[in-house]
Design an enzyme around this catalytic site. Sequence first.
Site, PDB file in Angstrom:
ATOM      1  N   CYS A   1      -7.413  -6.590  11.439  1.00 48.22           N
ATOM      2  CA  CYS A   1      -7.242  -5.343  10.680  1.00 48.22           C
ATOM      3  C   CYS A   1      -5.845  -4.801  10.865  1.00 48.22           C
ATOM      4  CB  CYS A   1      -8.183  -4.258  11.174  1.00 48.22           C
ATOM      5  SG  CYS A   1      -9.870  -4.732  11.197  1.00 48.22           S
TER       6      CYS A   1
ATOM      7  N   ASN B   1      -4.670  -3.206  16.539  1.00 50.33           N
ATOM      8  CA  ASN B   1      -4.008  -4.507  16.526  1.00 50.33           C
ATOM      9  C   ASN B   1      -2.516  -4.294  16.354  1.00 50.33           C
ATOM     10  OD1 ASN B   1      -6.359  -6.283  16.651  1.00 50.33           O
ATOM     11  ND2 ASN B   1      -6.853  -5.364  14.670  1.00 50.33           N
TER      12      ASN B   1
ATOM     13  N   CYS C   1      -0.225   4.632   6.387  1.00 46.97           N
ATOM     14  CA  CYS C   1      -0.870   5.082   7.619  1.00 46.97           C
ATOM     15  C   CYS C   1       0.013   4.638   8.792  1.00 46.97           C
ATOM     16  CB  CYS C   1      -2.268   4.484   7.732  1.00 46.97           C
ATOM     17  SG  CYS C   1      -3.357   5.061   6.409  1.00 46.97           S
TER      18      CYS C   1
ATOM     19  N   CYS D   1      -0.458   1.015  10.531  1.00 42.63           N
ATOM     20  CA  CYS D   1      -0.856  -0.135   9.708  1.00 42.63           C
ATOM     21  C   CYS D   1       0.348  -0.937   9.234  1.00 42.63           C
ATOM     22  CB  CYS D   1      -1.672   0.347   8.513  1.00 42.63           C
ATOM     23  SG  CYS D   1      -2.160  -0.988   7.400  1.00 42.63           S
TER      24      CYS D   1
ATOM     25  N   GLY E   1      -4.005  -2.902   0.994  1.00 36.63           N
ATOM     26  CA  GLY E   1      -4.121  -1.955  -0.106  1.00 36.63           C
ATOM     27  C   GLY E   1      -5.229  -0.942   0.054  1.00 36.63           C
TER      28      GLY E   1
ATOM     29  N   LEU F   1     -11.539   6.990   9.343  1.00 35.99           N
ATOM     30  CA  LEU F   1     -11.472   8.370   9.826  1.00 35.99           C
ATOM     31  C   LEU F   1     -10.290   8.561  10.793  1.00 35.99           C
ATOM     32  CD1 LEU F   1     -13.137  10.962   9.451  1.00 35.99           C
ATOM     33  CD2 LEU F   1     -14.404  10.343  11.506  1.00 35.99           C
ATOM     34  N   HIS F   2     -10.343   7.878  11.907  1.00 36.88           N
ATOM     35  CA  HIS F   2      -9.223   7.781  12.860  1.00 36.88           C
ATOM     36  C   HIS F   2      -8.840   9.047  13.621  1.00 36.88           C
ATOM     37  CE1 HIS F   2      -8.987   3.881  11.168  1.00 36.88           C
ATOM     38  NE2 HIS F   2      -8.233   4.181  10.138  1.00 36.88           N
TER      39      HIS F   2
ATOM     40  N   CYS G   1       0.849  -1.187   0.000  1.00 37.50           N
ATOM     41  CA  CYS G   1       0.000   0.000   0.000  1.00 37.50           C
ATOM     42  C   CYS G   1       0.885   1.238   0.000  1.00 37.50           C
ATOM     43  CB  CYS G   1      -0.895   0.001   1.240  1.00 37.50           C
ATOM     44  SG  CYS G   1      -2.163   1.289   1.224  1.00 37.50           S
TER      45      CYS G   1
HETATM   46  N1  SAH Z   1      -6.972   1.250   2.703  1.00 35.00           N
HETATM   47  C1  SAH Z   1      -8.306   1.014   3.135  1.00 35.00           C
HETATM   48  C2  SAH Z   1      -8.632  -0.418   3.490  1.00 35.00           C
HETATM   49  C3  SAH Z   1      -7.620  -1.242   4.242  1.00 35.00           C
HETATM   50  S1  SAH Z   1      -7.472  -1.188   5.978  1.00 35.00           S
HETATM   51  C4  SAH Z   1      -8.643   1.918   4.282  1.00 35.00           C
HETATM   52  O1  SAH Z   1      -7.781   2.641   4.741  1.00 35.00           O
HETATM   53  O2  SAH Z   1      -9.804   1.956   4.686  1.00 35.00           O
HETATM   54  C5  SAH Z   1      -8.951  -1.670   6.737  1.00 35.00           C
HETATM   55  C6  SAH Z   1      -9.130  -0.976   8.085  1.00 35.00           C
HETATM   56  O3  SAH Z   1      -8.195  -1.436   9.076  1.00 35.00           O
HETATM   57  C7  SAH Z   1      -8.921   0.515   7.976  1.00 35.00           C
HETATM   58  O4  SAH Z   1      -9.891   1.212   8.698  1.00 35.00           O
HETATM   59  C8  SAH Z   1      -7.570   0.674   8.628  1.00 35.00           C
HETATM   60  O5  SAH Z   1      -7.354   1.984   9.057  1.00 35.00           O
HETATM   61  C9  SAH Z   1      -7.642  -0.322   9.747  1.00 35.00           C
HETATM   62  N2  SAH Z   1      -6.342  -0.646  10.327  1.00 35.00           N
HETATM   63  C10 SAH Z   1      -5.141  -0.540   9.756  1.00 35.00           C
HETATM   64  N3  SAH Z   1      -4.169  -0.923  10.605  1.00 35.00           N
HETATM   65  C11 SAH Z   1      -4.777  -1.278  11.748  1.00 35.00           C
HETATM   66  C12 SAH Z   1      -4.303  -1.795  12.998  1.00 35.00           C
HETATM   67  N4  SAH Z   1      -3.019  -2.037  13.211  1.00 35.00           N
HETATM   68  N5  SAH Z   1      -5.206  -2.072  13.944  1.00 35.00           N
HETATM   69  C13 SAH Z   1      -6.522  -1.869  13.716  1.00 35.00           C
HETATM   70  N6  SAH Z   1      -7.026  -1.405  12.554  1.00 35.00           N
HETATM   71  C14 SAH Z   1      -6.154  -1.101  11.585  1.00 35.00           C
END
Ligand code: SAH
Length: 369
Positions: A341, A298, A115, A118, A167, A222-223, A111
Amino acid sequence: MTVNLLDFDAQGLEAYVVGLGEPGFRARQLLRWVHQCGESDFARMTDLAKSLRGRLAYEAEVRVPQLVDETLAPDGTRKWLVKVDSANAVETVFIPERTRGTLCISSQAGCVLDCAFCATGKQGFNRNLSTAEIVGQLWLARNALSADGTGPAAPRAITNVVLMGMGEPLLNLDPLLPALRLMLDDHAYGLSRRRVTVSTAGVVPAMDRLREECPVALAVSLHAPQDALRDQLVPLNRKYPLRELLAACNRYLERAPRDFVTFEYVMLDGVNDSDAHARALAGIARSVRSKFNLIPFNPFEGTAFRRSPAERIRRFAEILQGTGVTVTTRKTRGDGIAAACGQLAGDVSDRTRRSSETQRLRPAAELNA
Ligand code: SAH
């Protein structure tokens, strides 16, 4: 290279068969064979003329990505490692629940968004997946979930598909659209628009295109309730800040199959989880018809973030709910097998982290047999 029929939606397949001098309805027969029956051998498509079967065998194929590993968590979550070429593998996760079965699909190998919290972002970006590689994950999962592994599972085993794997689906929209249409097509997977969800970090122009070309349920990561924090957590926010993102959500809702957007919100200890953050989110909820899905963070190797304590998440949810917002807290599924996730990394060498709770199922060779 031969034509891969998994790359075509109904319209594309019709154009292809008409190009072969066949009547258009053959496309529907082919769709049913390939997607409903999970058939990849033209010789077994017995209601097609022998001459057509021969022609297809010569110049086309149903080329499915290769399933190289399957792990099963104690909670029933399954994670498949799907090899898309010699250098890239992505992950697909199946989450069974009492009333539904959700398949979480990847849209890219790696990706670009990076973020902060992630795991996928940390491994960098390799490439976009093709339509065949996206819908192929659904094809493979249906076959793998069938009792004997030789045909697709009962149509209702997978009731929901979420583009929440590796992704950013909206940075790979051209191949994604035919894959989505196949998921919805009654001759293919026949899923309801409300049960196919695209999750995005907020690629505003692509949200508008999705709304025009194939509106399905929308989840937005959103976050953070303010730009300053969101710029840090989701760097894409510097390009499409909250005001533009929220306006795009409202435009999307004009055509959406559901009358709300789901806002995903990862709960990071001491970062975005205060009472003040919750109250600020209530303001956002007033400007966009929405539901909130809180995701306990996570963890993965090398991250400095920590998951908010359960009591903090409960209180945060309570404050939001108190302002009239619908809030659910995502149950963490599959974290024992790094399938939760943000834990999907998909890189083959990464599989050594498999924990003792997990169970290796069948060897890969059998899975593909
Ligand atoms: N790129 C897309 C879809 C992939 S991630 C997006 O950003 O929506 C799917 C979800 O998991 C997203 O909301 C992402 O922010 C969240 N996510 C990513 N890393 C995470 C983590 N370590 N713990 C919990 N959620 C996470």
